[in-house]
Design an enzyme around this catalytic site. Structure first.
Site, mmCIF file in Angstrom:
data_model
loop_
_atom_site.group_PDB
_atom_site.id
_atom_site.type_symbol
_atom_site.label_atom_id
_atom_site.label_comp_id
_atom_site.label_asym_id
_atom_site.label_seq_id
_atom_site.Cartn_x
_atom_site.Cartn_y
_atom_site.Cartn_z
ATOM 1 C CD GLU A 1 27.972 94.633 76.877
ATOM 2 O OE1 GLU A 1 27.509 95.865 76.842
ATOM 3 O OE2 GLU A 1 29.053 94.150 76.621
ATOM 4 C CG MET B 1 35.906 80.572 92.203
ATOM 5 S SD MET B 1 35.443 81.241 90.920
ATOM 6 C CE MET B 1 37.354 82.405 90.628
ATOM 7 C CB THR B 2 37.920 74.433 95.370
ATOM 8 O OG1 THR B 2 36.773 74.535 96.346
ATOM 9 C CG2 THR B 2 39.176 74.927 96.140
ATOM 10 C CE1 TYR B 3 33.830 76.872 90.518
ATOM 11 C CE2 TYR B 3 33.111 76.316 92.670
ATOM 12 C CZ TYR B 3 33.296 77.205 91.832
ATOM 13 O OH TYR B 3 32.862 78.447 91.844
ATOM 14 C CD GLU B 4 34.475 73.894 85.252
ATOM 15 O OE1 GLU B 4 34.621 74.370 84.174
ATOM 16 O OE2 GLU B 4 33.678 72.943 85.629
ATOM 17 C CD1 TRP C 1 29.617 76.598 88.686
ATOM 18 C CD2 TRP C 1 29.023 78.502 89.540
ATOM 19 N NE1 TRP C 1 29.373 77.248 87.373
ATOM 20 C CE2 TRP C 1 28.734 78.673 87.655
ATOM 21 C CE3 TRP C 1 28.519 79.696 89.968
ATOM 22 C CZ2 TRP C 1 28.098 79.451 87.069
ATOM 23 C CZ3 TRP C 1 27.825 80.828 88.964
ATOM 24 C CH2 TRP C 1 27.907 80.586 87.759
ATOM 25 C CD GLU D 1 36.312 83.863 86.915
ATOM 26 O OE1 GLU D 1 36.462 83.077 85.900
ATOM 27 O OE2 GLU D 1 35.088 83.405 87.459
ATOM 28 C CE1 TYR D 2 40.712 82.745 82.386
ATOM 29 C CE2 TYR D 2 38.518 83.725 82.224
ATOM 30 C CZ TYR D 2 39.318 82.843 82.332
ATOM 31 O OH TYR D 2 38.700 81.437 82.078
#
Length: 421
Positions: free
Chosen positions: A172, A276-279, A401, A215-216
């Protein structure tokens, strides 16, 4: 498709004349402002028209598409200014086809928050095989958090774009929760209840597949996560299950972001994966490219060693960052901006855009109110370099994304390189 890099003194009209293309269409394809202002170093995608159609009184867009044997979606992709709307006027010129061979076909998927403007959403959906509203999170009790996805699903249905439900461990408070991932992965009865709820939601809202993004996840749960994805795949079949993967370059890469994502196990359990090939360049990090090509290729090489190429979506960033300088670790915070806004900043501040050949990414510096800024973003060159990997390595397609920021030039590049499935 050719890519022109603006040189000092060049104008939009002069460039259009050099290549024999219409200035108005050139501006439309590249998101150039009405005044035609350009920045030195800015890229312009050049496409020559093979077939034009002049709209006659009483004609509809659907009828024109049928007459030329093209899909309505393809007609929208060749005419970005239509914005995914069928409104046309007599005398209007429509592009039916551009010159040049494409690299092939590809699937595309893009993520969108429920508050995306309908206008922006409609303009981009024809370029997407699927759209994924972000996101159905998980409550502290293990049930789904609600998502107001009605507008996105309505426009997707109108424009013939598929829709994937997005399941994540977002709370939330809009943060990914390791604890909620552990809760789902260790309580099989709760897990079955969650899968039931996912299945019911997909049926009720007309979702054609599921995209999972936990994630994580602690490394101790890597096998449990793969087993969960397998259960989803078995229950939802034939609807595809896609799983998002952190950008790893080897199996035992340390770090909470990576350890719970076992590429081999998840690749076997899911119907497809999103890398997720960014950041690499991110909000609190130092100024650098968001998705440097060597980094992207390193992740892709590892993924291909354990996952079939036809299962892989390559992650594509549709944004950049603006860093105030000097950068101070732990203090400096970059602002996320659209690729379109990055070029506007260069124009406004008369900054020259440079290109990092190693990263295959554009950047520039500008000064405003005495403060120096450094901007890294995506342009036609960097987008083309990444998108060409799809054909070169036989990938399933691209995952964007995200769709929240306008970037006409990015869709021009995609449309020039691939037929969207």
């Amino acid at each position: 498709m050719e890519i022109h890099v603006v040189r000092p003194g060049e104008t939009l009209y002069a460039i259009a004349g050099r290549y024999g293309v219409e200035p108005g269409l050139l501006a439309e394809q590249n998101g150039v402002a009405e005044d035609g202002a350009l920045a030195v170093g800015q890229t312009l995608v050049i496409e020559r028209v093979e077939t034009f159609h002049v709209v006659q009184p009483g004609q509809t867009l659907d009828a024109i598409a049928r007459a030329y044997g093209v899909s309505l979606r393809a007609l929208y992709r060749s005419n970005y200014r239509l914005g995914g709307q069928p409104l046309i006027r007599p005398g209007e010129r429509l592009v039916i086809a551009y010159e040049g061979e494409k690299l092939g076909s590809a699937y595309t998927n893009g993520y969108a928050y429920p508050f995306i403007s309908r206008e922006l959403l409609s303009a981009q959906l024809p370029y997407m095989s699927d759209v994924t509203p972000f996101t159905y999170g998980i409550t502290a009790q293990g049930s789904l958090l609600d998502l107001r996805d009605g507008v996105i699903l309505e426009e997707a249905a109108r424009l013939g774009t598929g829709a994937l439900m997005h399941l994540s461990t977002l709370t939330e408070e809009d943060t990914f929760s390791s604890q909620r991932a552990e809760m789902v992965l260790t309580d099989l009865s709760l897990q079955e209840s969650l899968i039931d709820e996912v299945e019911q939601t997909m049926a009720q809202k007309g979702y054609q597949g599921l995209d999972v993004d936990f994630e994580y996840i602690p490394g101790a749960y890597r096998e449990a996560y793969a087993a969960f994805i397998r259960r989803l795949q078995e229950r939802l079949n034939p609807a595809p299950v896609i799983v998002a993967l952190a950008p790893k370059t080897y199996a035992d890469q340390p770090g909470l972001l990576y350890e719970g994502h076992d590429y081999a196990l998840l690749g076997a359990a899911a119907d497809a994966v999103l890398l997720m090939t960014y950041e690499w360049g991110y909000t609190y990090g130092p100024p650098m490219a968001v998705a440097p090509l060597p980094n992207v290729e390193a992740v892709l090489r590892y993924a291909l060693s354990v996952i079939p190429s036809e299962k892989i979506y390559l992650g594509i960033p549709n944004y950049g960052y603006d860093w105030p300088l000097p950068y101070r670790r732990g203090e400096t915070k970059a602002q996320s901006i659209s690729n379109q806004r990055a070029v506007e900043l260069a124009v406004e501040n008369r900054a020259e855009i440079e290109f990092d050949e190693a990263a295959q990414s554009p950047y520039f510096r500008y000064t405003r109110d005495g403060a120096v800024h450094e901007v890294w973003f995506e342009d036609a060159r960097s987008m083309s370099a990444k998108l060409r990997l799809i054909a070169r390595r036989g990938l399933r397609g691209a995952g964007y994304w995200n769709l929240m920021r306008p970037y006409p030039q990015g869709w021009t590049v995609l449309n020039a390189l691939y037929d969207v499935l």
